[in-house]
Write a protein that holds these residues in place. Structure first.
Motif, mmCIF file in Angstrom:
data_model
loop_
_atom_site.group_PDB
_atom_site.id
_atom_site.type_symbol
_atom_site.label_atom_id
_atom_site.label_comp_id
_atom_site.label_asym_id
_atom_site.label_seq_id
_atom_site.Cartn_x
_atom_site.Cartn_y
_atom_site.Cartn_z
ATOM 1 N N ARG A 45 19.186 -24.274 -21.231
ATOM 2 C CA ARG A 45 17.965 -24.499 -21.044
ATOM 3 C C ARG A 45 17.499 -23.149 -19.791
ATOM 4 O O ARG A 45 16.357 -22.448 -19.943
ATOM 5 N N PHE B 267 16.540 -20.147 -21.947
ATOM 6 C CA PHE B 267 15.318 -20.204 -22.689
ATOM 7 C C PHE B 267 14.203 -20.273 -21.722
ATOM 8 O O PHE B 267 13.027 -19.399 -21.644
ATOM 9 N N ASP B 268 14.151 -20.857 -20.525
ATOM 10 C CA ASP B 268 13.325 -20.547 -19.460
ATOM 11 C C ASP B 268 13.074 -19.313 -19.024
ATOM 12 O O ASP B 268 11.785 -18.786 -18.801
ATOM 13 N N ILE C 155 11.057 -17.425 -21.471
ATOM 14 C CA ILE C 155 9.486 -17.589 -21.736
ATOM 15 C C ILE C 155 8.973 -17.110 -20.505
ATOM 16 O O ILE C 155 7.803 -16.520 -20.353
ATOM 17 N N TYR D 54 3.830 -20.769 -17.966
ATOM 18 C CA TYR D 54 4.811 -21.369 -18.060
ATOM 19 C C TYR D 54 5.610 -21.377 -16.765
ATOM 20 O O TYR D 54 6.150 -22.593 -16.436
ATOM 21 N N ARG E 177 7.645 -24.321 -25.031
ATOM 22 C CA ARG E 177 8.797 -24.273 -25.693
ATOM 23 C C ARG E 177 8.925 -24.015 -26.962
ATOM 24 O O ARG E 177 9.610 -23.250 -27.778
ATOM 25 N N LEU F 246 10.115 -21.188 -29.372
ATOM 26 C CA LEU F 246 11.174 -21.069 -30.103
ATOM 27 C C LEU F 246 10.879 -20.323 -31.842
ATOM 28 O O LEU F 246 11.828 -20.001 -32.198
ATOM 29 N N TYR G 24 14.974 -26.815 -31.433
ATOM 30 C CA TYR G 24 14.774 -27.674 -30.182
ATOM 31 C C TYR G 24 15.512 -28.972 -30.384
ATOM 32 O O TYR G 24 14.947 -29.854 -31.228
ATOM 33 N N PRO H 63 12.117 -32.452 -20.143
ATOM 34 C CA PRO H 63 12.426 -31.178 -20.750
ATOM 35 C C PRO H 63 13.431 -30.754 -19.692
ATOM 36 O O PRO H 63 14.350 -29.908 -20.159
#
Length: 268
Positions: free
Chosen positions: A28, A31-32, A35, A42, A91, A95, A120, A164
């Motif tokens: 996580r 990925f966070d 982005i 975001y 997300r 992705l 995801y 999330p």
């Protein structure tokens, strides 16, 4: 507490080699950060979501410990639903881009012999795992229904059990779980592909590569994966590499070497 933003830099450390087999929080966070570096909206959503989540959890604990009407949760539930759905939409959009880049990089690492897929993984009630493919599957209705179903359980536990902050990325190698069935070498190739895809993702979104920081990671890679990493960055990405053994970094065009000793930096 994590902080993300448009730092225009990516760090690769030994911890990142645990991206495949480590805890969901690692994926996580990866990925966070990916982005948030290219999408300030975001980043703002994450900040607001975390504040709402903390407030909702505080109220859940108060209801558990002191009793009261669950109606006090309603305004926070609505804000939670709005923000959670917005985060998952972004997300899923990201992705699709990550999947294409990571799959291509992994294929190049393995010379086309293996295929990496990134999905995801959304946690629903009763620990049910869902794999939404589009933003339509992450709408507000999903979270409104889920929160309503589990409200008593959330109060009993004093925390929010879906959202999330509980989701994950699932990595598949030739259709099978890379975490469960991949060898250590395959898992490290997957982690390397993810980190390199992060670089390419930022380049595609912003038009230039971020600065890459390789913090003592070269000694953790075997010769083949080290060569793949250097091949990717050579002449392309401005990179700062820290190592204990200079031999781990071959002579590349434009290299400059420095030594840190006793708190002082000098040319090596």
């Amino acid at each position: 507490k994590e902080h993300y933003g448009a730092l225009n830099a990516v760090m690769f450390s030994p911890e990142d080699l645990q991206l495949v087999k480590g805890e969901p929080a690692l994926r996580r966070r990866f990925f966070d950060m990916q982005i948030a570096q290219t999408d300030p909206v975001y980043y703002d959503l994450l900040l607001k979501y975390n504040r709402v989540l903390q407030q909702r959890n505080r109220l859940l604990k108060e209801l558990r410990d002191n009793g009261g009407s669950p109606e006090v949760l309603q305004p926070w539930n609505e804000e939670f639903i709005r923000l959670a759905a917005a985060i998952v939409r972004r997300r899923l959009a990201a992705l699709g881009k990550l999947q294409a880049i990571a799959g291509e990089i992994y294929s190049s690492i393995t010379k086309g012999s293996e295929m990496l897929q990134v999905r995801y993984e959304q946690k629903a009630n009763n620990s049910t795992l869902l794999y939404p493919q589009s933003a339509a599957e992450a709408a507000e209705d999903f979270y409104r229904e889920q929160l309503s179903e589990r409200q008593r359980l959330d109060i009993l536990r004093g925390n929010t059990g879906i959202g999330p902050h509980r989701d994950d990325l699932q990595l598949l190698l030739n259709g099978l779980s890379l975490r469960a069935f991949g060898s250590q070498g395959q898992q490290r190739s997957g982690a390397l592909a993810l980190k390199l895809s992060q670089l390419q993702y930022v380049k595609n979104e912003l038009g230039e590569f971020p600065v890459l920081l390789l913090d003592d990671v070269m000694s953790e890679l075997d010769n083949s994966r080290r060569a793949q990493l250097l091949l990717f960055i050579d002449g392309r990405v401005q990179t700062f590499i820290t190592v204990n053994d200079r031999e781990l970094i071959p002579e590349l065009a434009g290299n400059a070497y420095f030594k840190i000793s006793g708190g002082s930096i000098s040319e090596a």
